[in-house]
Design a protein around this motif. Structure first.
Motif, PDB file in Angstrom:
ATOM      1  N   ILE A 170      42.300 -16.162  34.163  1.00 40.59           N
ATOM      2  CA  ILE A 170      40.985 -15.647  34.574  1.00 40.59           C
ATOM      3  C   ILE A 170      40.985 -14.125  34.651  1.00 40.59           C
ATOM      4  CG2 ILE A 170      39.321 -15.576  36.475  1.00 40.59           C
ATOM      5  CD1 ILE A 170      40.131 -18.472  37.107  1.00 40.59           C
ATOM      6  N   ILE A 171      41.984 -13.565  35.322  1.00 42.38           N
ATOM      7  CA  ILE A 171      41.958 -12.116  35.563  1.00 42.38           C
ATOM      8  C   ILE A 171      42.310 -11.303  34.322  1.00 42.38           C
ATOM      9  CG2 ILE A 171      42.492 -12.437  37.995  1.00 42.38           C
ATOM     10  CD1 ILE A 171      45.349 -11.616  37.458  1.00 42.38           C
ATOM     11  N   ILE A 172      42.864 -11.963  33.291  1.00 40.27           N
ATOM     12  CA  ILE A 172      43.189 -11.236  32.060  1.00 40.27           C
ATOM     13  C   ILE A 172      42.128 -11.464  30.991  1.00 40.27           C
ATOM     14  CG2 ILE A 172      44.832 -10.988  30.164  1.00 40.27           C
ATOM     15  CD1 ILE A 172      47.065 -11.676  32.103  1.00 40.27           C
ATOM     16  N   SER A 173      41.754 -12.712  30.755  1.00 36.58           N
ATOM     17  CA  SER A 173      40.886 -13.029  29.619  1.00 36.58           C
ATOM     18  C   SER A 173      39.450 -12.551  29.813  1.00 36.58           C
ATOM     19  CB  SER A 173      40.902 -14.536  29.346  1.00 36.58           C
ATOM     20  OG  SER A 173      40.418 -15.265  30.461  1.00 36.58           O
ATOM     21  N   ILE A 174      38.895 -12.693  31.032  1.00 30.40           N
ATOM     22  CA  ILE A 174      37.496 -12.310  31.230  1.00 30.40           C
ATOM     23  C   ILE A 174      37.277 -10.802  31.049  1.00 30.40           C
ATOM     24  CG2 ILE A 174      35.627 -12.177  32.942  1.00 30.40           C
ATOM     25  CD1 ILE A 174      36.429 -14.907  33.935  1.00 30.40           C
ATOM     26  N   PRO A 175      38.067  -9.928  31.712  1.00 36.23           N
ATOM     27  CA  PRO A 175      37.868  -8.486  31.454  1.00 36.23           C
ATOM     28  C   PRO A 175      38.108  -8.103  29.997  1.00 36.23           C
ATOM     29  CG  PRO A 175      39.158  -8.822  33.454  1.00 36.23           C
ATOM     30  CD  PRO A 175      39.056 -10.151  32.784  1.00 36.23           C
ATOM     31  N   MET A 176      39.126  -8.691  29.363  1.00 35.91           N
ATOM     32  CA  MET A 176      39.391  -8.367  27.963  1.00 35.91           C
ATOM     33  C   MET A 176      38.222  -8.765  27.071  1.00 35.91           C
ATOM     34  SD  MET A 176      43.425  -9.252  27.317  1.00 35.91           S
ATOM     35  CE  MET A 176      43.167  -9.036  25.562  1.00 35.91           C
ATOM     36  N   ALA A 177      37.642  -9.941  27.328  1.00 37.13           N
ATOM     37  CA  ALA A 177      36.521 -10.400  26.513  1.00 37.13           C
ATOM     38  C   ALA A 177      35.290  -9.512  26.716  1.00 37.13           C
ATOM     39  CB  ALA A 177      36.197 -11.851  26.866  1.00 37.13           C
ATOM     40  N   ILE A 178      35.035  -9.134  27.959  1.00 31.77           N
ATOM     41  CA  ILE A 178      33.876  -8.282  28.242  1.00 31.77           C
ATOM     42  C   ILE A 178      34.036  -6.914  27.583  1.00 31.77           C
ATOM     43  CG2 ILE A 178      32.663  -7.059  30.087  1.00 31.77           C
ATOM     44  CD1 ILE A 178      33.146  -9.460  31.889  1.00 31.77           C
ATOM     45  N   LEU A 179      35.218  -6.333  27.694  1.00 32.47           N
ATOM     46  CA  LEU A 179      35.457  -5.029  27.064  1.00 32.47           C
ATOM     47  C   LEU A 179      35.347  -5.120  25.540  1.00 32.47           C
ATOM     48  CD1 LEU A 179      38.434  -3.682  29.223  1.00 32.47           C
ATOM     49  CD2 LEU A 179      36.078  -2.844  29.190  1.00 32.47           C
ATOM     50  N   SER A 180      35.869  -6.199  24.966  1.00 34.90           N
ATOM     51  CA  SER A 180      35.790  -6.371  23.511  1.00 34.90           C
ATOM     52  C   SER A 180      34.350  -6.522  23.047  1.00 34.90           C
ATOM     53  CB  SER A 180      36.605  -7.594  23.073  1.00 34.90           C
ATOM     54  OG  SER A 180      37.978  -7.401  23.293  1.00 34.90           O
ATOM     55  N   ALA A 181      33.532  -7.228  23.857  1.00 34.70           N
ATOM     56  CA  ALA A 181      32.135  -7.406  23.481  1.00 34.70           C
ATOM     57  C   ALA A 181      31.338  -6.110  23.642  1.00 34.70           C
ATOM     58  CB  ALA A 181      31.510  -8.519  24.325  1.00 34.70           C
ATOM     59  N   LEU A 182      31.616  -5.376  24.719  1.00 35.14           N
ATOM     60  CA  LEU A 182      30.901  -4.120  24.950  1.00 35.14           C
ATOM     61  C   LEU A 182      31.258  -3.058  23.917  1.00 35.14           C
ATOM     62  CD1 LEU A 182      30.948  -3.708  28.842  1.00 35.14           C
ATOM     63  CD2 LEU A 182      28.954  -4.070  27.384  1.00 35.14           C
ATOM     64  N   TYR A 183      32.535  -3.046  23.511  1.00 32.53           N
ATOM     65  CA  TYR A 183      33.013  -2.027  22.565  1.00 32.53           C
ATOM     66  C   TYR A 183      33.433  -2.691  21.261  1.00 32.53           C
ATOM     67  CZ  TYR A 183      33.158   0.684  26.873  1.00 32.53           C
ATOM     68  OH  TYR A 183      32.831   1.304  28.044  1.00 32.53           O
ATOM     69  N   LYS A 184      32.503  -3.450  20.698  1.00 26.61           N
ATOM     70  CA  LYS A 184      32.762  -4.198  19.466  1.00 26.61           C
ATOM     71  C   LYS A 184      33.182  -3.256  18.328  1.00 26.61           C
ATOM     72  CE  LYS A 184      30.524  -7.151  16.043  1.00 26.61           C
ATOM     73  NZ  LYS A 184      29.222  -7.721  15.574  1.00 26.61           N
ATOM     74  N   ASP A 185      34.245  -3.705  17.609  1.00 25.72           N
ATOM     75  CA  ASP A 185      34.759  -3.009  16.424  1.00 25.72           C
ATOM     76  C   ASP A 185      35.333  -1.627  16.747  1.00 25.72           C
ATOM     77  OD1 ASP A 185      34.056  -5.153  14.797  1.00 25.72           O
ATOM     78  OD2 ASP A 185      32.046  -4.339  14.440  1.00 25.72           O
ATOM     79  N   THR A 186      35.640  -1.375  18.009  1.00 28.90           N
ATOM     80  CA  THR A 186      36.317  -0.131  18.371  1.00 28.90           C
ATOM     81  C   THR A 186      37.806  -0.436  18.572  1.00 28.90           C
ATOM     82  OG1 THR A 186      35.978  -0.435  20.745  1.00 28.90           O
ATOM     83  CG2 THR A 186      34.220   0.666  19.511  1.00 28.90           C
ATOM     84  N   ILE A 187      38.567   0.573  18.951  1.00 30.85           N
ATOM     85  CA  ILE A 187      39.994   0.373  19.162  1.00 30.85           C
ATOM     86  C   ILE A 187      40.255  -0.597  20.314  1.00 30.85           C
ATOM     87  CG2 ILE A 187      40.169   2.363  20.708  1.00 30.85           C
ATOM     88  CD1 ILE A 187      42.985   2.828  19.518  1.00 30.85           C
ATOM     89  N   VAL A 188      39.357  -0.598  21.316  1.00 31.54           N
ATOM     90  CA  VAL A 188      39.495  -1.533  22.437  1.00 31.54           C
ATOM     91  C   VAL A 188      39.369  -2.962  21.941  1.00 31.54           C
ATOM     92  CG1 VAL A 188      38.487  -2.303  24.618  1.00 31.54           C
ATOM     93  CG2 VAL A 188      38.636   0.146  24.098  1.00 31.54           C
ATOM     94  N   ASP A 189      38.374  -3.206  21.090  1.00 32.32           N
ATOM     95  CA  ASP A 189      38.163  -4.540  20.530  1.00 32.32           C
ATOM     96  C   ASP A 189      39.321  -4.939  19.628  1.00 32.32           C
ATOM     97  OD1 ASP A 189      36.921  -6.938  19.938  1.00 32.32           O
ATOM     98  OD2 ASP A 189      35.739  -6.090  18.308  1.00 32.32           O
ATOM     99  N   ASN A 190      39.818  -4.001  18.844  1.00 32.28           N
ATOM    100  CA  ASN A 190      40.930  -4.305  17.938  1.00 32.28           C
ATOM    101  C   ASN A 190      42.208  -4.657  18.705  1.00 32.28           C
ATOM    102  OD1 ASN A 190      39.376  -3.872  15.655  1.00 32.28           O
ATOM    103  ND2 ASN A 190      39.858  -1.689  15.575  1.00 32.28           N
ATOM    104  N   ILE A 191      42.452  -3.943  19.800  1.00 25.18           N
ATOM    105  CA  ILE A 191      43.623  -4.263  20.627  1.00 25.18           C
ATOM    106  C   ILE A 191      43.486  -5.660  21.230  1.00 25.18           C
ATOM    107  CG2 ILE A 191      44.852  -3.654  22.748  1.00 25.18           C
ATOM    108  CD1 ILE A 191      44.247  -0.727  22.143  1.00 25.18           C
ATOM    109  N   GLY A 192      42.283  -5.969  21.731  1.00 27.71           N
ATOM    110  CA  GLY A 192      42.043  -7.293  22.302  1.00 27.71           C
ATOM    111  C   GLY A 192      42.214  -8.393  21.283  1.00 27.71           C
ATOM    112  N   ARG A 193      41.717  -8.185  20.065  1.00 29.92           N
ATOM    113  CA  ARG A 193      41.851  -9.203  19.020  1.00 29.92           C
ATOM    114  C   ARG A 193      43.303  -9.361  18.586  1.00 29.92           C
ATOM    115  NH1 ARG A 193      37.139  -8.107  14.655  1.00 29.92           N
ATOM    116  NH2 ARG A 193      37.504  -5.934  15.198  1.00 29.92           N
TER     117      ARG A 193
END
Length: 312
Positions: free
Chosen positions: A113-136
Motif C-alpha cells: 500500500i505505502i509503495i504502490s499507491i504513491p508510485m502510481a499517483i506520481l506516474s499518472a501525474l507526471y506521465k512520460d517523464t523521468i518519474v514515470d519511466n522510473i516507476g515503470r
C-alpha cells in the motif's frame, strides 16, 4: 444491501462443496497407500497384516461416499485428523505456525500500500517523464523477477555483503524487512501499473474536464475525484493478493527460514503427511473464497451500481 450480501453467501455453497470434494479427493489420488505412509513414518514395517489393520483404523476400507461424509462431519467439528509424523491434531499444529505467516503477510500488504499507491499517483501525474519511466522500470523488474531469486539477492546484499539485516529466522523488526519486501515486490509492481492505468483512463472522463474548466488543480482532481473511481478495480485485485500472499509465502518462508505455515507445509509434503496437506489446502481455499466475498461486499459499498438488483 442485505439481499446483495445474502445472494453472495448463497453462491458460496456450491463453491465450498466443490472445494471439499477436491480436497477429499487428494487422499484418494495419491500413488501411495496412506496406510503404508503412516506405518513408515511410525517406523513400523509395512507388512500386509499391518497395512490391513491400519487401513481399518483410518477408515480407508469404507466406501468412498461414507469416507467423504465422515470427513465432512469431522471438518465441521474442526477435527482434521492427526499428523502422521507428530501424532498431534493437525489444526492445532497449523494454528501454532499461522501467527508467523500472518505477521509476514500483513507486513507485506502494508508495504504494498505505502509503495504502490504513491508510485502510481506520481506516474499518472507526471506521465512520460523521468518519474514515470522510473516507476515503470521498477514495476517491470518487480513483476519479472521470481521471489526466491529476489530473496537470495537481498540476503547477499544486505546480510552477507553489508551485514545490515539478519539473514534468517524470526525475532525483531529487522527480521521482517527482507522477507516482507520480497513477498511484497511482485504485488507492488502489479498494483503500481494497474492503478496508474486506471488513473490515466479516468483522467479522460468528462468530470475531469469539467473540473479543469473550473480551475481546479490537477492534484486536487486526482485525489478528490479520480482516485476514488480508479481504486475500485485495485480493491478487487488487492483482495486476491491477500490470499495469494498467505499461500505464496511458502517460497519466501523457506528462503528466509521463517517459522510459518509455509515451511511446515513443505515439510508435510516431503513426508507425505496427508492429513496436514488436506487441512492446509482446505483452509487456504476457504480463505480465498471468504476474501473474495469481503471484496464483493466492499465493492458494493463503494459502488452501489454493481449491487444485484440494485438492492440497498
Amino acid at each position: 444491501m442485505r439481499k446483495f450480501i445474502f445472494k453472495r453467501l448463497i453462491s458460496l455453497v456450491p463453491i465450498l462443496l466443490g472445494i471439499s470434494i477436491i480436497t477429499f479427493a487428494l487422499l484418494q489420488l495419491v500413488p501411495v497407500d496412506p496406510a503404508e505412509v503412516y506405518l513408515r513414518l511410525s517406523q513400523i514395517p509395512p507388512t500386509e497384516e499391518a497395512i490391513a489393520v491400519t487401513r481399518a483404523e483410518l477408515g480407508l476400507n469404507d466406501p468412498l461416499h461414507q469416507q467423504y461424509i465422515q470427513w465432512v462431519k469431522n471438518v465441521f467439528s474442526l477435527d482434521f485428523g492427526k499428523s502422521f509424523v507428530t501424532r498431534n491434531p493437525v489444526l492445532e499444529e497449523l494454528l501454532y505456525y499461522f501467527p508467523a505467516t500472518i505477521q509476514l503477510t500483513l507486513t507485506s500488504l502494508v508495504l504494498v500500500i505505502i509503495i504502490s499507491i504513491p508510485m502510481a499517483i506520481l506516474s499518472a501525474l507526471y506521465k512520460d517523464t523521468i518519474v514515470d519511466n522510473i516507476g515503470r522500470c521498477f514495476a517491470f523488474l518487480g513483476a519479472s523477477m521470481p521471489s526466491f531469486w529476489v530473496g537470495l539477492l537481498l540476503m547477499y546484499v544486505f546480510s552477507l555483503k553489508f551485514d545490515l539485516l539478519p539473514v534468517a529466522g524470526r525475532g525483531s523488526i529487522k527480521h521482517l524487512i527482507l522477507p516482507s519486501f520480497t513477498l511484497a515486490l511482485g504485488s507492488v509492481a502489479t498494483y503500481t501499473r494497474l492503478l496508474r492505468t486506471t488513473l490515466l483512463e479516468n483522467f479522460k472522463e468528462n468530470y475531469v474536464l469539467y473540473g479543469r474548466t473550473r480551475g481546479l488543480k490537477e492534484g486536487f482532481i486526482l485525489l478528490r475525484h479520480v482516485f476514488k473511481n480508479a481504486i475500485l478495480p485495485v480493491i478487487t485485485a488487492f483482495g486476491m493478493s491477500m490470499g495469494y500472499m498467505l499461500a505464496g509465502s511458502v517460497i519466501v518462508e523457506n528462503v528466509f527460514a521463517w517459522p510459518g505455515v509455509g515451511r511446515y507445509i513443505i515439510s508435510a509434503i516431503f513426508n507425505r503427511d496427508y492429513p496436514v496437506i488436506q487441512c492446509y489446502v482446505l483452509i487456504m481455499a476457504v480463505i480465498f473464497v471468504l476474501l473474495n466475498l469481503l471484496v464483493d461486499i466492499l465493492y458494493g459499498i463503494l459502488d452501489p451500481r454493481i449491487r444485484i438488483g440494485g438492492d440497498e
